[in-house]
Design a protein around this motif. Structure first.
Motif, PDB file in Angstrom:
ATOM      1  N   HIS A 121       0.732  -0.827   0.122  1.00 39.82           N
ATOM      2  CA  HIS A 121       0.572  -0.154   0.155  1.00 39.82           C
ATOM      3  C   HIS A 121       0.962   1.274  -0.009  1.00 39.82           C
ATOM      4  CE1 HIS A 121       1.135  -0.906   4.355  1.00 39.82           C
ATOM      5  NE2 HIS A 121       0.104   0.236   4.594  1.00 39.82           N
ATOM      6  N   GLY A 122       0.065   2.523  -0.053  1.00 37.77           N
ATOM      7  CA  GLY A 122       1.140   3.659  -0.124  1.00 37.77           C
ATOM      8  C   GLY A 122       1.427   4.558   0.770  1.00 37.77           C
ATOM      9  N   HIS A 123       1.985   3.768   1.816  1.00 31.85           N
ATOM     10  CA  HIS A 123       2.168   4.623   3.619  1.00 31.85           C
ATOM     11  C   HIS A 123       3.618   4.984   3.339  1.00 31.85           C
ATOM     12  CE1 HIS A 123      -1.599   4.203   6.063  1.00 31.85           C
ATOM     13  NE2 HIS A 123      -2.090   4.684   5.413  1.00 31.85           N
ATOM     14  N   PHE A 124       3.975   6.165   4.031  1.00 32.77           N
ATOM     15  CA  PHE A 124       5.228   5.806   3.529  1.00 32.77           C
ATOM     16  C   PHE A 124       6.566   5.243   3.559  1.00 32.77           C
ATOM     17  CE2 PHE A 124       4.588   7.714   7.422  1.00 32.77           C
ATOM     18  CZ  PHE A 124       5.978   7.269   8.350  1.00 32.77           C
ATOM     19  N   LEU A 141       8.185  -2.926 -10.902  1.00 41.62           N
ATOM     20  CA  LEU A 141       7.211  -1.796  -9.617  1.00 41.62           C
ATOM     21  C   LEU A 141       5.917  -3.020  -9.352  1.00 41.62           C
ATOM     22  CD1 LEU A 141       6.445  -0.352  -7.192  1.00 41.62           C
ATOM     23  CD2 LEU A 141       6.546   1.459  -8.141  1.00 41.62           C
ATOM     24  N   ILE A 142       6.021  -3.586  -8.866  1.00 42.88           N
ATOM     25  CA  ILE A 142       4.421  -3.779  -9.492  1.00 42.88           C
ATOM     26  C   ILE A 142       3.499  -3.895  -7.710  1.00 42.88           C
ATOM     27  CG2 ILE A 142       3.016  -6.103  -8.915  1.00 42.88           C
ATOM     28  CD1 ILE A 142       5.021  -7.251 -10.552  1.00 42.88           C
ATOM     29  N   ALA A 143       2.361  -2.633  -7.827  1.00 43.86           N
ATOM     30  CA  ALA A 143       1.617  -2.003  -7.081  1.00 43.86           C
ATOM     31  C   ALA A 143      -0.221  -1.849  -7.267  1.00 43.86           C
ATOM     32  CB  ALA A 143       2.397  -0.866  -6.589  1.00 43.86           C
ATOM     33  N   SER A 144      -0.609  -1.003  -6.877  1.00 42.95           N
ATOM     34  CA  SER A 144      -1.515  -0.289  -6.708  1.00 42.95           C
ATOM     35  C   SER A 144      -2.296   0.950  -7.354  1.00 42.95           C
ATOM     36  CB  SER A 144      -2.727  -0.501  -5.332  1.00 42.95           C
ATOM     37  OG  SER A 144      -2.324   1.032  -4.991  1.00 42.95           O
ATOM     38  N   ARG A 145      -3.154   1.079  -8.245  1.00 45.48           N
ATOM     39  CA  ARG A 145      -3.396   2.215  -8.894  1.00 45.48           C
ATOM     40  C   ARG A 145      -2.549   3.408  -7.655  1.00 45.48           C
ATOM     41  NH1 ARG A 145      -6.716   6.152  -9.147  1.00 45.48           N
ATOM     42  NH2 ARG A 145      -8.618   4.999  -8.087  1.00 45.48           N
ATOM     43  N   THR A 146      -3.014   3.630  -6.770  1.00 45.43           N
ATOM     44  CA  THR A 146      -2.733   4.631  -6.463  1.00 45.43           C
ATOM     45  C   THR A 146      -1.513   4.635  -5.992  1.00 45.43           C
ATOM     46  OG1 THR A 146      -4.779   5.095  -5.140  1.00 45.43           O
ATOM     47  CG2 THR A 146      -2.889   5.974  -3.653  1.00 45.43           C
ATOM     48  N   SER A 147      -0.854   3.593  -5.688  1.00 45.54           N
ATOM     49  CA  SER A 147       0.792   3.685  -5.479  1.00 45.54           C
ATOM     50  C   SER A 147       2.124   3.889  -6.360  1.00 45.54           C
ATOM     51  CB  SER A 147       1.088   2.229  -4.772  1.00 45.54           C
ATOM     52  OG  SER A 147       0.503   1.816  -3.354  1.00 45.54           O
ATOM     53  N   ILE A 148       0.897   3.021  -7.514  1.00 41.08           N
ATOM     54  CA  ILE A 148       1.624   3.697  -8.707  1.00 41.08           C
ATOM     55  C   ILE A 148       2.056   5.083  -9.040  1.00 41.08           C
ATOM     56  CG2 ILE A 148       2.096   3.198 -11.647  1.00 41.08           C
ATOM     57  CD1 ILE A 148       2.808   0.600  -9.801  1.00 41.08           C
ATOM     58  N   ASP A 149       0.642   5.631  -9.050  1.00 36.26           N
ATOM     59  CA  ASP A 149       0.587   7.388  -8.920  1.00 36.26           C
ATOM     60  C   ASP A 149       1.417   7.604  -7.843  1.00 36.26           C
ATOM     61  OD1 ASP A 149      -0.398   9.446 -10.259  1.00 36.26           O
ATOM     62  OD2 ASP A 149      -1.281   9.237  -8.122  1.00 36.26           O
ATOM     63  N   LEU A 150       1.703   7.467  -6.839  1.00 36.77           N
ATOM     64  CA  LEU A 150       2.568   8.005  -5.714  1.00 36.77           C
ATOM     65  C   LEU A 150       3.988   8.085  -6.150  1.00 36.77           C
ATOM     66  CD1 LEU A 150       0.607   7.371  -2.092  1.00 36.77           C
ATOM     67  CD2 LEU A 150       0.736   9.717  -3.292  1.00 36.77           C
ATOM     68  N   ALA A 151       4.896   6.957  -6.319  1.00 35.65           N
ATOM     69  CA  ALA A 151       5.894   6.018  -6.861  1.00 35.65           C
ATOM     70  C   ALA A 151       6.586   7.504  -8.268  1.00 35.65           C
ATOM     71  CB  ALA A 151       5.627   5.157  -7.512  1.00 35.65           C
ATOM     72  N   LYS A 152       5.298   7.513  -8.863  1.00 37.60           N
ATOM     73  CA  LYS A 152       5.406   8.415  -9.802  1.00 37.60           C
ATOM     74  C   LYS A 152       5.903  10.057  -9.814  1.00 37.60           C
ATOM     75  CE  LYS A 152       3.776   5.360 -14.038  1.00 37.60           C
ATOM     76  NZ  LYS A 152       2.982   4.645 -14.824  1.00 37.60           N
ATOM     77  N   ARG A 153       5.039   9.953  -9.251  1.00 35.73           N
ATOM     78  CA  ARG A 153       4.882  11.728  -8.674  1.00 35.73           C
ATOM     79  C   ARG A 153       6.627  11.736  -7.549  1.00 35.73           C
ATOM     80  NH1 ARG A 153       1.115  13.397  -6.242  1.00 35.73           N
ATOM     81  NH2 ARG A 153      -0.668  11.984  -5.306  1.00 35.73           N
ATOM     82  N   ALA A 154       7.350  10.469  -6.662  1.00 31.83           N
ATOM     83  CA  ALA A 154       7.829  10.868  -6.094  1.00 31.83           C
ATOM     84  C   ALA A 154       9.614  10.292  -6.706  1.00 31.83           C
ATOM     85  CB  ALA A 154       7.693   9.676  -5.200  1.00 31.83           C
ATOM     86  N   GLY A 155       9.255  10.270  -8.324  1.00 31.75           N
ATOM     87  CA  GLY A 155      10.552  10.039  -9.135  1.00 31.75           C
ATOM     88  C   GLY A 155      10.383   8.519  -9.869  1.00 31.75           C
ATOM     89  N   HIS A 204       4.656  14.956   2.404  1.00 30.80           N
ATOM     90  CA  HIS A 204       4.580  14.652   4.033  1.00 30.80           C
ATOM     91  C   HIS A 204       3.975  13.549   4.061  1.00 30.80           C
ATOM     92  CE1 HIS A 204       5.435  19.889   4.479  1.00 30.80           C
ATOM     93  NE2 HIS A 204       4.472  19.445   3.232  1.00 30.80           N
ATOM     94  N   ALA A 205       4.408  13.323   5.326  1.00 28.83           N
ATOM     95  CA  ALA A 205       3.486  11.892   5.199  1.00 28.83           C
ATOM     96  C   ALA A 205       1.762  11.928   5.159  1.00 28.83           C
ATOM     97  CB  ALA A 205       3.561  11.754   6.973  1.00 28.83           C
ATOM     98  N   ALA A 206       1.732  12.638   5.282  1.00 31.82           N
ATOM     99  CA  ALA A 206      -0.531  12.542   4.402  1.00 31.82           C
ATOM    100  C   ALA A 206      -0.582  12.545   3.504  1.00 31.82           C
ATOM    101  CB  ALA A 206      -0.254  14.108   5.562  1.00 31.82           C
ATOM    102  N   ASP A 207       0.407  12.913   2.624  1.00 31.87           N
ATOM    103  CA  ASP A 207       0.463  12.864   1.391  1.00 31.87           C
ATOM    104  C   ASP A 207       0.515  10.851   0.970  1.00 31.87           C
ATOM    105  OD1 ASP A 207       0.675  15.584   1.001  1.00 31.87           O
ATOM    106  OD2 ASP A 207       2.383  16.210   0.566  1.00 31.87           O
ATOM    107  N   TRP A 208       1.471  11.039   1.427  1.00 33.84           N
ATOM    108  CA  TRP A 208       1.484   8.786   0.846  1.00 33.84           C
ATOM    109  C   TRP A 208      -0.222   8.408   1.472  1.00 33.84           C
ATOM    110  CZ3 TRP A 208       5.791   7.779  -1.426  1.00 33.84           C
ATOM    111  CH2 TRP A 208       6.407   8.568  -2.074  1.00 33.84           C
ATOM    112  N   VAL A 209      -0.686   7.965   1.063  1.00 33.73           N
ATOM    113  CA  VAL A 209      -2.135   7.858   1.434  1.00 33.73           C
ATOM    114  C   VAL A 209      -1.565   6.075   0.911  1.00 33.73           C
ATOM    115  CG1 VAL A 209      -3.088   9.935   0.652  1.00 33.73           C
ATOM    116  CG2 VAL A 209      -3.305   8.333  -0.671  1.00 33.73           C
TER     117      VAL A 209
END
Length: 342
Positions: A121-124, A141-155, A204-209
């Motif tokens: 999941h996407g928590h930090f 990387l194999i993960a959920s849609r949300t986690s993939i989106d977060l990872a891409k926005r993080a680089g 921030h930690a809260a951004d990693w949903v």
């Protein structure tokens, strides 16, 4: 970790909790601020000796819910997280970022090339370091849609978004994606959105949903490994016998579902996970987190009597022993399949 830091962490993350319940949590945290290590459970800690053959599936615990699985010249990572952001930074809502020095130090224990990284999941504490680890290991990387989106926005350069029922074959690994859930804290999943509220890089930690929690059933060398990061009794793991079950035990929800989960998986070995204080640097050694309750886990396992309860210490590999008889055939939950391996 100081009590003041724990109080601030609680205030920042758990604003949703009513006052009376909040006070109860503070009492729990204050009583467990200085967690014990693995010394008192040394009889449960397993690792390879220098004389042991290493031609099976090798499991290395990397802290939090992070694992490396190795077979021959192939490796798989789950939830790699080495930065160990301190509790005060999370409590104050400070900007958090990967710790390059800590990542470099931990990467000494990781294979130079990794077939894939699985994220639950996407928590930090599961995803923060993934983009850097990907760049260093050339992993997919194999993960959920949300986690993939977060990872891409993080680089992260790319990612394979999966849902429950998907199957991926990568090299010798067969990976089945399973539905999962996340533990609640007083009825609420922390940062439980399925999409970040911001379009830029997570700050921030809260951004990693959390996103969509996943579990994985990994088949390799004729053996099965189930892994999740914790959760509630809905859903439970599938009724499939496994050789190794790795299940998060950080919070009460996970412990409440333990006996039912063990009954369905009937593992030869059970490894409780996500029990360490992930706000402390890995260099300080394993310390149980303030909300864990390993004595209860141990007691429930003894009553259930499914498989051998084991613990792993940081960076000490253990080879999963070969089983004596084949496992029953899996009931395929299949939804979609994708194969790029042999």
């Amino acid at each position: 970790m100081c009590f003041v830091g724990i109080v601030r962490f609680h205030v920042h993350i758990l604003r949703i909790i009513p006052g009376g319940e909040r006070f109860s949590l503070l009492r729990v945290l204050s009583g467990n601020a200085f967690g014990a290590g693995l010394d008192r459970y040394s009889q449960l800690v397993v690792s390879d000796s220098g004389a042991n053959p290493r031609n099976g599936v090798r499991v290395t615990y990397l802290g939090t819910n992070s694992y490396q699985f190795e077979f021959k010249n192939h490796a798989l990572l789950v939830d790699p997280y080495f930065s160990r952001v301190d509790l005060l930074s999370v409590a104050l809502g400070a900007h958090i970022q990967p710790n390059s020095s800590r990542i470099a130090d931990s990467m000494r224990h990781v294979a130079p090339t990794v077939d894939a990284i699985l994220v639950t999941h996407g928590h930090f504490d599961h995803l923060l370091d993934v983009p850097i680890v990907m760049s260093k290991t050339h992993a997919r990387l194999i993960a959920s849609r949300t986690s993939i989106d977060l990872a891409k926005r993080a680089g992260a350069s790319s990612g394979d978004a999966v849902i429950a029922g998907d199957v991926r074959r990568i090299g010798p690994w067969k990976i089945r994606v399973l539905a999962a859930s996340h533990d609640r804290l007083f009825g609420k999943v922390p940062f439980d959105q399925t999409a970040s509220q911001h379009s830029g890089p997570p700050q921030h930690a809260a951004d990693w949903v959390c996103g969509e929690p996943l579990a994985f059933l990994i088949e390799i060398n004729g053996q099965r490994i189930y892994i999740d990061s914790g959760g509630t009794a809905a859903p439970l793991p599938p009724p499939v016998h496994v050789d190794l079950a790795i299940m998060g035990m950080a919070l009460p929800d996970s412990r409440a579902r333990l006996t039912a989960a063990l009954e369905r998986l009937k593992p030869r070995y059970f490894l409780p996970s996500h029990q360490d204080d992930f706000f402390l640097p890995l260099s300080e050694g394993f310390q149980f987190g303030p909300l864990t309750d390993f004595p209860r886990v141990q007691s429930d396992c003894a009553q259930e009597n499914h498989g051998r309860l084991i613990l792993l210490d940081y960076f000490r590999p253990w080879t999963l022993p070969a089983h004596q008889a084949p496992n029953p055939k899996i009931q395929r939950p299949g939804k979609r399949s994708n194969s790029d391996g042999k």
